[in-house]
Design an enzyme around this catalytic site. Sequence first.
Site, mmCIF file in Angstrom:
data_model
loop_
_atom_site.group_PDB
_atom_site.id
_atom_site.type_symbol
_atom_site.label_atom_id
_atom_site.label_comp_id
_atom_site.label_asym_id
_atom_site.label_seq_id
_atom_site.Cartn_x
_atom_site.Cartn_y
_atom_site.Cartn_z
ATOM 1 N N GLU A 64 0.831 -1.212 0.000
ATOM 2 C CA GLU A 64 0.000 0.000 0.000
ATOM 3 C C GLU A 64 0.867 1.265 0.000
ATOM 4 O O GLU A 64 0.409 2.338 0.391
ATOM 5 C CB GLU A 64 -0.944 0.027 1.205
ATOM 6 C CG GLU A 64 -1.996 -1.048 1.223
ATOM 7 C CD GLU A 64 -2.990 -1.000 0.070
ATOM 8 O OE1 GLU A 64 -2.785 -0.207 -0.866
ATOM 9 O OE2 GLU A 64 -3.957 -1.775 0.115
ATOM 10 N N HIS A 91 -2.228 2.228 8.547
ATOM 11 C CA HIS A 91 -3.372 1.610 7.873
ATOM 12 C C HIS A 91 -3.605 0.240 8.503
ATOM 13 O O HIS A 91 -2.663 -0.533 8.692
ATOM 14 C CB HIS A 91 -3.109 1.465 6.370
ATOM 15 C CG HIS A 91 -4.050 0.509 5.709
ATOM 16 N ND1 HIS A 91 -5.419 0.661 5.762
ATOM 17 C CD2 HIS A 91 -3.829 -0.633 5.003
ATOM 18 C CE1 HIS A 91 -5.995 -0.336 5.117
ATOM 19 N NE2 HIS A 91 -5.049 -1.142 4.650
ATOM 20 N N HIS A 134 -7.096 -2.856 9.568
ATOM 21 C CA HIS A 134 -8.453 -3.337 9.286
ATOM 22 C C HIS A 134 -9.196 -3.606 10.599
ATOM 23 O O HIS A 134 -9.623 -4.734 10.851
ATOM 24 C CB HIS A 134 -8.414 -4.638 8.470
ATOM 25 C CG HIS A 134 -7.640 -4.558 7.189
ATOM 26 N ND1 HIS A 134 -7.255 -5.675 6.486
ATOM 27 C CD2 HIS A 134 -7.178 -3.500 6.470
ATOM 28 C CE1 HIS A 134 -6.579 -5.312 5.391
ATOM 29 N NE2 HIS A 134 -6.510 -3.991 5.376
ATOM 30 N N HIS A 154 -12.786 -2.280 3.035
ATOM 31 C CA HIS A 154 -11.359 -2.553 3.185
ATOM 32 C C HIS A 154 -10.869 -2.336 4.624
ATOM 33 O O HIS A 154 -10.541 -3.312 5.294
ATOM 34 C CB HIS A 154 -10.591 -1.672 2.187
ATOM 35 C CG HIS A 154 -9.114 -1.865 2.209
ATOM 36 N ND1 HIS A 154 -8.280 -1.332 1.265
ATOM 37 C CD2 HIS A 154 -8.306 -2.520 3.085
ATOM 38 C CE1 HIS A 154 -7.021 -1.666 1.555
ATOM 39 N NE2 HIS A 154 -7.016 -2.376 2.655
#
Length: 294
Positions: free
Chosen positions: A76, A95, A97, A158
Site C-alpha cells: 500500500e 493503515h 483493518h 477494506h
Amino acid sequence: MNSESSLRADIVEIGRRLYARVYTASNDGNISVRLGSDRLLMTPKSVCKGFMTPDMMCVTDLDGRKLQGDRDPSSEMLMHLEVYRQRPDVQAVVHAHPPIATGFAVAGIPLDRAVLAEVLTTLGSIPIAEYATPSTKELPDAVRKYIKAHDGMLLANHGALTVGGDLYAAYYKMETIEHFAKISLVARLLGRENLIAREEVDRLQGLRGTYGIKAPAPICADPSEALAVLDAGDPAMCQVVQAPAGGGQRLVPAVLRQPGAGDAAPKPSAEGEEIRLTYRELSALIEDAIRNLR
Ligand SMILES: [Zn+2]
C-alpha cells in the site's frame, strides 16, 4: 530522540499493538513515518505486523524508490506516498483493518454523527473513501478526496487510514476510530442514539484551539452543501458532521430502527431510501395522526 533507530523501534511497537488489538490479521496493515525531509521509513510487504523486527523496515524516497532494506516496501506504499504529498504537516501514516470500523466501511455507513464530544474536538468526522482495489493507483485516488480535511477515514470494504504528527499520534487515532465505531454500534443496537445538537458542536469546535488540537479542517457549517461538493467529485474542504438543530437542547434524542422490529420498522420509501426522523418529528407526526382520527 527521533533518530532512525528509535523510529524503527516505534514502528515495531505499533505493529505489535495493532496485531494484539486485532486491528490486523495475518500480514494486513502497514505503517510509515517521515525520515527527515526526503525519505520515508516503511513496513515491508508480506510480514505480520505483530512479529516485526527493526531491521525489516524499508527506506524509500518520496516517490517510493527503495533506498535501503532487504525487503520490498508495503504493497500500500502508493497510498502512503499520496498522503505525504497532500499533507506536508503529516509525519506518520497507519493503515489497518479494525473489525468494527471496517464493518461500518462495509455497510457504507460513515462515522459522521455528532455522538461523542471528544471525537468531535479531535477527529471531527470519519468519512468513507470510495471503494478501490487494494494496492493499486485507485486507492490513493480515493484517499485524495478526503485527506486534506481529515486525519482519519474508512476505506470502503477494506479498512481504515489514520495520519498524525508522529507515529503514536497516527496510531492513537486508529484506536479512537475503532472505539468510536464500537460505541456507535452498541448505541444503534440499543435502538437509541442521542445526537449532540449543532449549537453544541459549534461550541466544541471552538474548544479545539483551547486544547491545542490542530484539526486539518473545520466542521462544515452546512453539511448538505458540503455533501453536494463531494458528490460533484471535488475534494472535501471541511468535515461533514450530522448534528440536528437543538432549539435550546444540547442533546437531541433520536430513535433508531430496532433490529428485528419487523412490522414496526420504517418501510423503505418509493425510491428505496430509508426515512430517518428525530424523536421530535416522529412525535409531531403521531400527534397529527391522532388529531385526524378525532
Ligand atoms: Zn489494507
